[in-house]
Design an enzyme around this catalytic site. Sequence first.
Site, mmCIF file in Angstrom:
data_model
loop_
_atom_site.group_PDB
_atom_site.id
_atom_site.type_symbol
_atom_site.label_atom_id
_atom_site.label_comp_id
_atom_site.label_asym_id
_atom_site.label_seq_id
_atom_site.Cartn_x
_atom_site.Cartn_y
_atom_site.Cartn_z
ATOM 1 N N ASN A 209 0.854 -1.200 0.000
ATOM 2 C CA ASN A 209 0.000 0.000 0.000
ATOM 3 C C ASN A 209 0.885 1.242 0.000
ATOM 4 O O ASN A 209 2.109 1.137 -0.026
ATOM 5 C CB ASN A 209 -0.948 -0.026 1.209
ATOM 6 C CG ASN A 209 -0.179 -0.154 2.499
ATOM 7 O OD1 ASN A 209 0.600 0.714 2.856
ATOM 8 N ND2 ASN A 209 -0.365 -1.264 3.205
ATOM 9 N N ASP A 286 -4.214 -6.542 5.027
ATOM 10 C CA ASP A 286 -5.194 -7.411 5.680
ATOM 11 C C ASP A 286 -5.141 -8.842 5.134
ATOM 12 O O ASP A 286 -5.558 -9.774 5.807
ATOM 13 C CB ASP A 286 -6.611 -6.837 5.483
ATOM 14 C CG ASP A 286 -6.811 -5.578 6.330
ATOM 15 O OD1 ASP A 286 -6.206 -5.499 7.415
ATOM 16 O OD2 ASP A 286 -7.553 -4.679 5.892
ATOM 17 N N LYS A 296 7.791 -17.441 -11.192
ATOM 18 C CA LYS A 296 7.111 -16.247 -11.682
ATOM 19 C C LYS A 296 5.795 -16.630 -12.395
ATOM 20 O O LYS A 296 5.807 -17.524 -13.249
ATOM 21 C CB LYS A 296 8.053 -15.516 -12.649
ATOM 22 C CG LYS A 296 7.537 -14.174 -13.063
ATOM 23 C CD LYS A 296 8.531 -13.469 -13.966
ATOM 24 C CE LYS A 296 7.911 -12.203 -14.489
ATOM 25 N NZ LYS A 296 8.554 -11.728 -15.702
ATOM 26 N N ASP A 315 -4.405 -9.949 12.773
ATOM 27 C CA ASP A 315 -4.625 -8.540 13.116
ATOM 28 C C ASP A 315 -3.795 -8.250 14.370
ATOM 29 O O ASP A 315 -4.130 -8.703 15.475
ATOM 30 C CB ASP A 315 -6.120 -8.283 13.355
ATOM 31 C CG ASP A 315 -6.410 -6.793 13.496
ATOM 32 O OD1 ASP A 315 -5.666 -6.102 14.222
ATOM 33 O OD2 ASP A 315 -7.376 -6.323 12.872
ATOM 34 N N PHE A 333 -4.289 3.386 14.771
ATOM 35 C CA PHE A 333 -4.559 4.412 13.767
ATOM 36 C C PHE A 333 -5.694 3.941 12.876
ATOM 37 O O PHE A 333 -5.881 2.734 12.700
ATOM 38 C CB PHE A 333 -3.307 4.653 12.902
ATOM 39 C CG PHE A 333 -2.374 5.652 13.505
ATOM 40 C CD1 PHE A 333 -1.660 5.353 14.656
ATOM 41 C CD2 PHE A 333 -2.210 6.904 12.921
ATOM 42 C CE1 PHE A 333 -0.811 6.290 15.221
ATOM 43 C CE2 PHE A 333 -1.364 7.845 13.480
ATOM 44 C CZ PHE A 333 -0.668 7.542 14.630
ATOM 45 N N LYS A 347 -13.480 0.510 15.321
ATOM 46 C CA LYS A 347 -12.155 -0.133 15.439
ATOM 47 C C LYS A 347 -11.614 -0.023 16.856
ATOM 48 O O LYS A 347 -11.025 -0.958 17.393
ATOM 49 C CB LYS A 347 -11.156 0.497 14.454
ATOM 50 C CG LYS A 347 -11.375 0.029 13.034
ATOM 51 C CD LYS A 347 -10.419 0.684 12.045
ATOM 52 C CE LYS A 347 -10.897 0.359 10.633
ATOM 53 N NZ LYS A 347 -10.190 1.070 9.589
#
Length: 404
Positions: A209, A286, A296, A315, A333, A347
Amino acid sequence: MLEGKHILVGISGGIAAYKIPELIRRLRQAGAEVKVTTTKNALQFVTELTLQTLSGNKVYHDVFAAINDHSTEHISLPDWSDAMIVAPATANVLDKMAHGIADDALTTTFAAMRKPVVIAPAMNDKMYASEAVQESLTQLSKRHNITVMDCAEGYLACGTTGKGRMQEIDCIAEALCYALTNHDMTNKHVLLTAGPTREAIDPVRYLTNHSSGKMGYSLARECWRRGAMVTLVSGPVSIPLPIPVLFGEKTRFTRMTVESAQQMYEAAMQALDEAHVIILCAAVADYRMTEVSTTKIKKTSDSPLLTLTLTENPDIAAAIGEAKRPKQQLIGFALETDHAEEHAIQKLKAKKLDWIVLNSLQDPGAGFGVDTNKVCLLSRKGTKKDIPLMSKENVAQAIISAIL
Ligand code: CTP
């Protein structure tokens, strides 16, 4: 943190003096005003004109010079300054400072200094190891306003290798920030996660990300500056982290670099027991590949679609929320794009957090990659605190002050 601060730089006569113009430039770039005092010998290594040009101020090096504005610069300079750096500090100047000898511009100024002082020694390794120098460093490090840096190991100007190098400029600047910070986290251990994780797809590709790790690194640095022991479990990021080694102090900063969420989970759980405060800033993937291909994955002409089968990652926040002792503080966060506060509170409850720091991607200047942030702190007890848009360094200060 250095914005608007008055920093007095004292230079003594060692070869490492050639690096100090760069330090002055960095301090000014960080928004500080700089004035310089030197010994006579320092000017053999770096010119007065260079120091004057970079600092934007006259250099004070001669106690009896008729051009001095008035004859008591050694008193007016400490009064003007918020902090002083003595770098490089030679064996001669260290021994003088330890014994209260004041016989030139630098040492008389130091003798009158009651504000924070950072000392960065530099000399030949045998001189550094000498009893006189070690005793001087020990004595100086006991004074409440003085931060003494250790010497680094490495190549020395005399051609040998050993412990005697001045620590890097960035480490001196970081030691200055430490000296200017109130050490209200001494004896606290902080565990942080930061950055993204990388989940391998095959030997050449991965899922990740946009997290840059900047917020987590700013928090880790802030905790170190406040005197905490810090364990930073970091995903793959490229952020320089100059943490100085202080004289007589065991290193208080450990960075564990990991790639995947599973590795981050294992490293965090391993460090959990000794932590008083746990700050989970990482953008953990996640999901991971159910099976990582050992070769590959090739493009096929059979179908334009490629399906990857993913399995949920552990988690870390939820696992720590379950395992933590009542006195351990857990801060998470949340980066949300919609119904931000509602999702953040869900959360907070689901992961048994004490605080959640809500980042909204909709706010310009906040979120991934940028150097600024704007957050809202929400606590389990229902407290809400908005932290306006400012540098991630200042946001880190505000977050730590709020949760302590
Ligand atoms: N977190 C974690 N381990 C995970 C996922 C998240 O420790 N596998 C932590 C993050 O570091 C953050 C908090 O949990 O402190 C919330 O992360 P976020 O990705 O917003 O939450 P998720 O539970 O993954 O929810 P979402 O569906 O919004 O991704």
